[in-house]
Write a protein that holds these residues in place. Structure first.
Motif, mmCIF file in Angstrom:
data_model
loop_
_atom_site.group_PDB
_atom_site.id
_atom_site.type_symbol
_atom_site.label_atom_id
_atom_site.label_comp_id
_atom_site.label_asym_id
_atom_site.label_seq_id
_atom_site.Cartn_x
_atom_site.Cartn_y
_atom_site.Cartn_z
ATOM 1 N N LEU A 78 0.830 -1.195 0.000
ATOM 2 C CA LEU A 78 0.000 0.000 0.000
ATOM 3 C C LEU A 78 0.872 1.256 0.000
ATOM 4 O O LEU A 78 2.009 1.223 0.468
ATOM 5 N N PRO A 79 0.369 2.375 -0.510
ATOM 6 C CA PRO A 79 1.151 3.617 -0.499
ATOM 7 C C PRO A 79 1.601 4.006 0.905
ATOM 8 O O PRO A 79 2.690 4.547 1.078
ATOM 9 N N ASN A 80 0.730 3.766 1.893
ATOM 10 C CA ASN A 80 1.106 3.950 3.298
ATOM 11 C C ASN A 80 0.964 2.595 3.982
ATOM 12 O O ASN A 80 -0.117 2.248 4.468
ATOM 13 N N PRO A 81 2.033 1.798 4.023
ATOM 14 C CA PRO A 81 1.931 0.433 4.567
ATOM 15 C C PRO A 81 1.687 0.384 6.071
ATOM 16 O O PRO A 81 1.419 -0.690 6.608
ATOM 17 N N ASN A 82 1.768 1.522 6.736
ATOM 18 C CA ASN A 82 1.557 1.555 8.185
ATOM 19 C C ASN A 82 0.119 1.890 8.577
ATOM 20 O O ASN A 82 -0.161 2.098 9.762
ATOM 21 N N ALA A 83 -0.759 1.971 7.601
ATOM 22 C CA ALA A 83 -2.152 2.319 7.886
ATOM 23 C C ALA A 83 -3.070 1.576 6.936
ATOM 24 O O ALA A 83 -2.651 1.105 5.870
ATOM 25 N N LEU A 84 -4.325 1.461 7.316
ATOM 26 C CA LEU A 84 -5.325 0.907 6.418
ATOM 27 C C LEU A 84 -5.560 1.885 5.265
ATOM 28 O O LEU A 84 -5.271 3.089 5.397
ATOM 29 N N PRO A 85 -6.087 1.412 4.138
ATOM 30 C CA PRO A 85 -6.402 2.324 3.016
ATOM 31 C C PRO A 85 -7.648 3.145 3.323
ATOM 32 O O PRO A 85 -8.705 2.989 2.705
ATOM 33 N N GLU A 86 -7.521 4.055 4.284
ATOM 34 C CA GLU A 86 -8.668 4.798 4.797
ATOM 35 C C GLU A 86 -9.185 5.845 3.820
ATOM 36 O O GLU A 86 -10.389 6.150 3.812
ATOM 37 N N GLU A 87 -8.302 6.431 3.014
ATOM 38 C CA GLU A 87 -8.752 7.470 2.095
ATOM 39 C C GLU A 87 -9.827 6.939 1.157
ATOM 40 O O GLU A 87 -10.882 7.549 0.976
ATOM 41 N N GLY A 88 -9.566 5.779 0.558
ATOM 42 C CA GLY A 88 -10.539 5.205 -0.362
ATOM 43 C C GLY A 88 -11.785 4.723 0.343
ATOM 44 O O GLY A 88 -12.895 4.833 -0.185
ATOM 45 N N CYS A 89 -11.619 4.181 1.547
ATOM 46 C CA CYS A 89 -12.760 3.738 2.341
ATOM 47 C C CYS A 89 -13.751 4.886 2.521
ATOM 48 O O CYS A 89 -14.967 4.711 2.346
ATOM 49 N N LEU A 90 -13.241 6.077 2.843
ATOM 50 C CA LEU A 90 -14.101 7.211 3.143
ATOM 51 C C LEU A 90 -14.541 7.983 1.900
ATOM 52 O O LEU A 90 -15.669 8.479 1.841
ATOM 53 N N ALA A 91 -13.668 8.077 0.896
ATOM 54 C CA ALA A 91 -13.951 8.950 -0.241
ATOM 55 C C ALA A 91 -14.424 8.215 -1.493
ATOM 56 O O ALA A 91 -14.977 8.848 -2.401
#
Length: 267
Positions: free
Chosen positions: A215-228
């Motif tokens: 993932l682009p930020n491997p330290n976090a869930l893919p939250e941007e896509g989840c929300l947007a």
């Protein structure tokens, strides 16, 4: 070959993740075939152009075009190969994981150049417009929920709950039309007399199909896509207008679970 075509080909050097769950039924059963077909129809053909034909051109105009192209190429290199002999479940997982990874990259890049209001207009606004253009049949089907359930009566269980019975549960878990998007889910409440359905998603596929390390930020869930890409557009498209379907998403971030509440007019 167009960028959005590459997501389903073998032109990639990315490592392949193992199937999430073992078992013949899970990997080859009816739900796996439905998800495989839906991932190709809804993600590759209808949703992926949002990245390649909308977000990517905006990014090229917003920053250093050559750097954007280099970063995009590096992101595409992580695509998992969809192979002919993969199970239907694995084909779904790879397509979904590839889509989430590339969406997440594009959204994180857009955040660098635009205010929150501008970001929402670009991302959620274009996602809604694309859905109206490419998936009007799906939207019509969802908006017909009030008509389909108009004369249905709520069947309460002995404990007073409105959970569906065993047969309805079996059918939902075997032929769930939304499984390609959410992964495994259960109906916690089904109250058609009052225009209510509540769906619980214990481990949303948006967060679990792709390799975390890629993932682009491997330290976090893919939250941007989840929300947007999921929550925002669905809530914007289904607002309960004229007594139609209203959808409310409650993602339990930073957990991977989510609650989806659907209501409609019973008048």
């Amino acid at each position: 070959m167009a960028d959005n075509d590459l997501i389903t080909t073998d032109r990639s050097t990315g490592r392949v993740s193992p199937a999430q769950r073992p078992g013949l039924w899970y990997n080859w059963g009816p739900q796996a075939w439905i998800d495989m077909w839906m991932s190709n129809t809804m993600l590759v053909k209808k949703a992926m152009p949002l990245v390649t034909h909308t977000f990517l051109p905006i990014l090229r105009l917003s920053g250093d075009k050559e750097q954007v192209d280099r970063d995009w190429a590096a992101t595409k290199e992580k695509r998992e190969v969809v192979r002919f002999l993969d199970s239907p479940r694995e084909k779904w997982r790879k397509r979904y994981g590839n889509f989430v990874r590339e969406v997440e990259w594009s959204l994180l890049e857009l955040r660098k150049y635009y205010s929150p209001k501008q970001f929402d207009e670009i991302v959620i606004g274009n996602a809604v417009a694309t859905s109206h253009e490419n998936a009007s049949d799906f939207m019509d089907m969802m908006n017909s929920m009030s008509d389909k359930n108009k004369d249905k009566k709520t069947k309460k269980k002995s404990d007073g709950s409105t959970q569906p019975g065993w047969f309805s549960t079996f059918m939902f878990e075997t032929f769930n039309p939304a499984h390609w998007l959410t992964g495994r889910a259960t109906i916690a409440e089904f109250d058609p007399s009052n225009g209510l359905t509540v769906m619980e998603i214990p481990d949303c596929a948006w967060h679990t199909c792709g390799r975390q390390a890629d993932l682009p930020n491997p330290n976090a869930l893919p939250e941007e896509g989840c929300l947007a890409i999921c929550k925002g557009p669905f809530e914007a498209m289904f607002k309960g207008e004229n007594g139609g379907l209203k959808m409310e998403f409650d993602p339990h971030l930073p957990e991977t679970s989510c609650t989806v509440r659907m209501t409609w007019s019973t008048d």
